[in-house]
Design a protein around this motif. Structure first.
Motif, short mmCIF file in Angstrom:
data_model
loop_
_atom_site.label_atom_id
_atom_site.label_comp_id
_atom_site.label_asym_id
_atom_site.label_seq_id
_atom_site.Cartn_x
_atom_site.Cartn_y
_atom_site.Cartn_z
N PRO A 449 0.76 -1.24 -0.03
CA PRO A 449 0.19 -0.07 -0.14
C PRO A 449 0.74 1.34 -0.13
N LEU A 450 0.42 2.23 -0.66
CA LEU A 450 0.97 3.42 -0.62
C LEU A 450 0.00 4.58 -0.11
N LEU A 451 -1.26 4.58 -0.42
CA LEU A 451 -2.27 5.17 0.28
C LEU A 451 -3.31 4.43 0.58
N TRP A 452 -3.37 3.96 2.02
CA TRP A 452 -4.50 3.19 2.39
C TRP A 452 -5.49 3.82 3.41
N PHE A 453 -6.77 3.19 3.31
CA PHE A 453 -7.87 3.40 4.00
C PHE A 453 -8.23 2.29 4.92
N GLN A 454 -8.84 2.61 6.12
CA GLN A 454 -9.75 1.76 6.95
C GLN A 454 -11.03 2.59 7.71
N ARG A 455 -12.29 2.02 7.58
CA ARG A 455 -13.29 2.72 7.61
C ARG A 455 -13.98 1.77 8.65
N THR A 456 -14.34 2.03 9.80
CA THR A 456 -15.31 1.29 10.74
C THR A 456 -15.98 1.97 11.23
N ASN A 457 -17.28 1.47 12.24
CA ASN A 457 -18.18 2.06 12.97
C ASN A 457 -17.53 2.95 14.00
N GLN A 458 -16.38 2.72 14.46
CA GLN A 458 -15.72 3.49 15.39
C GLN A 458 -15.03 4.83 14.80
N ARG A 459 -14.32 4.73 13.62
CA ARG A 459 -13.55 5.94 13.25
C ARG A 459 -12.94 5.54 11.71
N ASN A 460 -12.45 6.57 11.17
CA ASN A 460 -11.90 6.53 9.77
C ASN A 460 -10.22 6.69 10.06
#
Length: 687
Positions: A449-460
């Protein structure tokens, strides 16, 4: 096409010939009383041909051919079909002239006719040239013939947009090139968004001809009330009036700029220009915290400040403003915190960490980042570095990224971006995250990964696994003479991370404002009770016009883990929508609304811009023709194109092989021979 038999093919043919002769000799030695000598020789000949062909086919010979191929150069006839063009051109006459030109060129050129500006009624040369460029990647020779009035109002500068096409450019100017006394509002520039009670800038571009001593009154109306007015002198011939207006109402607001007409002015239609702005009530607060000053920080801040929906604050550890990093109450006021080079050895942020556990974060990894501390922050991404070694990695766009989509203007610059410094080591990612960009190292595409995202119901969470993005913004400007692609990419990343977390299982991402020149692009997310993506459901959406009550039903298409919809172009007006789906026995539904506004990009009766088209043709090794009213312009272009030595058909030779078993006519002929022998012998009583 010249046939050549290989040595092995000749040997096979000789063997088949010998077999045929042997069969004939056996046939002739038959008793004479069966049939006459004449029929004996006829049947023997038929038998010879049959056996010869059968033996030949049994050997399965491959025939080598020398093929001569004539490759004609491309000729793109690019026809402007925008409203300004249609208002000044005899369309039936133009159609006949185009047909004549195609007939003249079809013998020596591969002619392709392209229309542009018809659907959106605006003129975008850069989009046309990009389309042509994509069709010329495997062709070395060709020419582009552009038929237009020279008035463009969308896209980048055509001089730069045509730069990567290697073909000469010919232009034909349509419309009246005569200039009459005229004043016009050629362009109005303003923010697309602002905030309630804020003052927002507006720039009005005034152009005039033969009006040096005249004066006019310039006014701006909002809800049919004049909110700004000034008497202006119409000199010089082109000038900009900057001003500021106050946003006093939230929602989508329409402003109309009016320029009072002057004596002997024929065209009053271009004395009025409407623009729209969406007035929001709250800004998203973004905090950029850095280990130390870095060029990336300036690039980030400038990019975010181009969008008025962000309120950006920049602090550096060790400075007086860094006290905010120890204020737990203040830190929670921000929608997103960007940490550049943090946590570090000098600033591990351990005291702040408990207050950040529920906030959306974006990390920029740099040499000052302590990766062991970073790995303990539960971001969903871990980097196990091998020593203090760093790679140069260029970005590769992930095709299945589903958190948001990028437009063509945002995708195109990515291929030109220079490499970033990224840590060398092992990367671990969670199943909740996705990479928008991956790393290309030493010309090898990797999954790192170079630009990576994680989205959950707690936070981004967002992680930029490298530093040096200031070079990307500079590259964007050097290539496209603007930074819009980079700025919009950063804006979408920040908007995604700073977006409030929704607990609704069905989430629709739909802008509140579209223009009639924009396709309606809507995205959707669907989650189950465990807040896991559901990507195999069927999501419907009904778009309803509040004016005509006409309903437009659509179905979203799966896009990675989420869904997307391109509803095409709709008419001006207010629209509501209802999206709905079913998970198991549970029915989900969500509603919303948006507006489509008419953007008057084309002013009718504008004089043709012969100067632009003439300069384009000169710059790119072509010719320009102005007097289209003469019927011989197709012949003039034909004569010029056919006389160019660089536009001659190219002859290529190559070798090809084919098997006789694939020749249907040989098999058919063999069947006829066998049938003919059988029928003849049956008639003669030999069977």
């Amino acid at each position: 096409m010249d046939l050549q038999f290989s040595t092995s093919a000749w040997l096979l043919l000789i063997a088949a010939l010998i077999a045929g002769v042997y069969v004939v000799l056996l046939y002739i030695k038959k008793p004479q009383e069966e049939f006459s000598k004449k029929w004996q020789w006829i049947l023997a000949s038929i038998r010879f041909l049959s056996v010869f062909l059968i033996c030949t086919l049994l050997f399965s010979p491959w025939i080598k051919t020398h093929v001569k191929q004539i490759e004609k150069p491309f000729c793109f006839l690019s026809v402007d079909s925008s409203s300004s063009m249609n208002s000044s051109v005899d369309k039936s006459k133009l159609k006949k002239q185009l047909a004549q030109l195609e007939r003249n060129l079809e013998e020596d050129f591969e002619v392709r006719t392209l229309e542009f500006g018809k659907q959106t009624s605006s003129t975008d040369y850069s989009e046309l040239f990009e389309n042509i460029y994509n069709q010329t990647l495997d062709k070395n020779t060709g020419v582009v013939v552009l038929l237009s009035d020279g008035n463009y109002n969308k896209g980048s500068d055509p001089f730069y947009a045509y730069k990567k096409i290697a073909y000469p450019l010919y232009t034909v100017t349509f419309g009246d090139t005569t200039l009459y006394r005229d004043i016009a509002i050629s362009r109005v520039v303003s923010n697309r968004y602002t905030y309630l009670n804020n003052r927002f800038p507006v720039e009005i571009n005034i152009q005039s001809f033969d009006a040096e001593k005249a004066k006019s009154k310039l006014s701006i109306l909002h809800e049919n009330k004049i909110v700004w007015s000034k008497e202006i002198s119409l000199y010089p011939s082109s000038f900009i009036i900057p001003l500021e207006l106050e946003a006093q109402q939230s929602g989508i607001q329409k402003y109309t700029v009016q320029l009072q007409g002057i004596a002997n002015e024929k065209n009053l239609q271009n004395n009025q220009y409407s623009f729209y702005i969406e007035v929001l009530e709250n800004k998203q607060k973004i905090l950029i915290a850095a280990q130390a000053p870095h060029p990336d920080l300036s690039a980030l801040k400038r990019s975010l400040e181009t969008h008025s929906s962000f309120q950006v604050e920049l602090v550096s550890t060790g400075s007086a403003s860094a006290s905010i990093l120890s204020n737990s109450k203040k830190i929670k006021e921000y929608d997103l915190i960007i940490l550049h080079g943090l946590p570090s050895n000098n600033y591990p942020l351990e005291g702040l960490r408990p207050f950040l556990k529920d906030l959306s974060l974006c990390f920029f990894i740099s040499p000052s980042t302590n990766l062991n501390l970073f790995n303990s922050w539960n971001t969903g991404l871990k980097i196990h570095a091998q020593g203090n070694t760093w790679n140069e990695a260029t970005p590769i766009l992930s095709p299945n990224f589903a958190f948001f989509t990028l437009s063509k203007e945002e995708i195109d610059p990515i291929a030109e971006y220079p490499p970033l410094w990224t840590p060398f080591g092992k990367f671990e990612t969670s199943s909740f995250g996705e990479s928008l960009l991956t790393q290309k190292i030493l010309n090898i595409n990797t999954k790192l990964p170079l630009l990576w995202f994680q989205r959950t119901n707690q936070r981004n969470i967002g992680v930029f696994c490298g530093c040096g993005i200031w070079k990307w913004r500079l590259s964007n400007y050097q290539t496209f003479q603007n930074t819009e692609g980079f700025d919009n990419l950063i804006s979408k990343c920040v908007q995604t991370l700073a977006a409030p977390k929704s607990h609704s299982p069905l989430i629709i991402h739909c802008p509140k404002l579209f223009y009639t020149t924009d396709p309606i692009l809507i995205e959707a997310e669907l989650y189950n009770q465990a807040y896991q993506n559901v990507c195999n459901a069927e999501i419907h959406i009904d778009v309803i016009s509040t004016h005509t009550h006409k309903k437009y039903p659509f179905v979203f298409s799966p896009y990675g883990k989420n869904y997307s919809l391109n509803a095409g172009y709709l008419e001006e007006g207010e629209y509501t929508y209802k999206a709905y789906t079913t998970i198991g026995k549970e029915k989900l539904e969500t509603t919303g609304k948006f507006s489509i506004l008419a953007l008057s990009l084309e002013n009718e009766k504008l004089p043709a811009n012969y100067e632009l088209l003439n300069n384009l043709a000169k710059r790119y090794n072509g010719l320009s023709f102005m007097d289209y009213t003469q019927n011989n312009w197709p012949n003039l272009i034909t004569k010029s194109l056919k006389s160019r030595p660089d536009l001659k058909p190219q002859i290529h030779y190559y070798q090809d092989y084919f098997s006789l078993l694939n020749s249907g006519w040989i098999l058919t002929f063999l069947l006829i021979l066998l049938s003919l022998e059988y029928i003849t012998r049956k008639v003669l009583g030999s069977l």
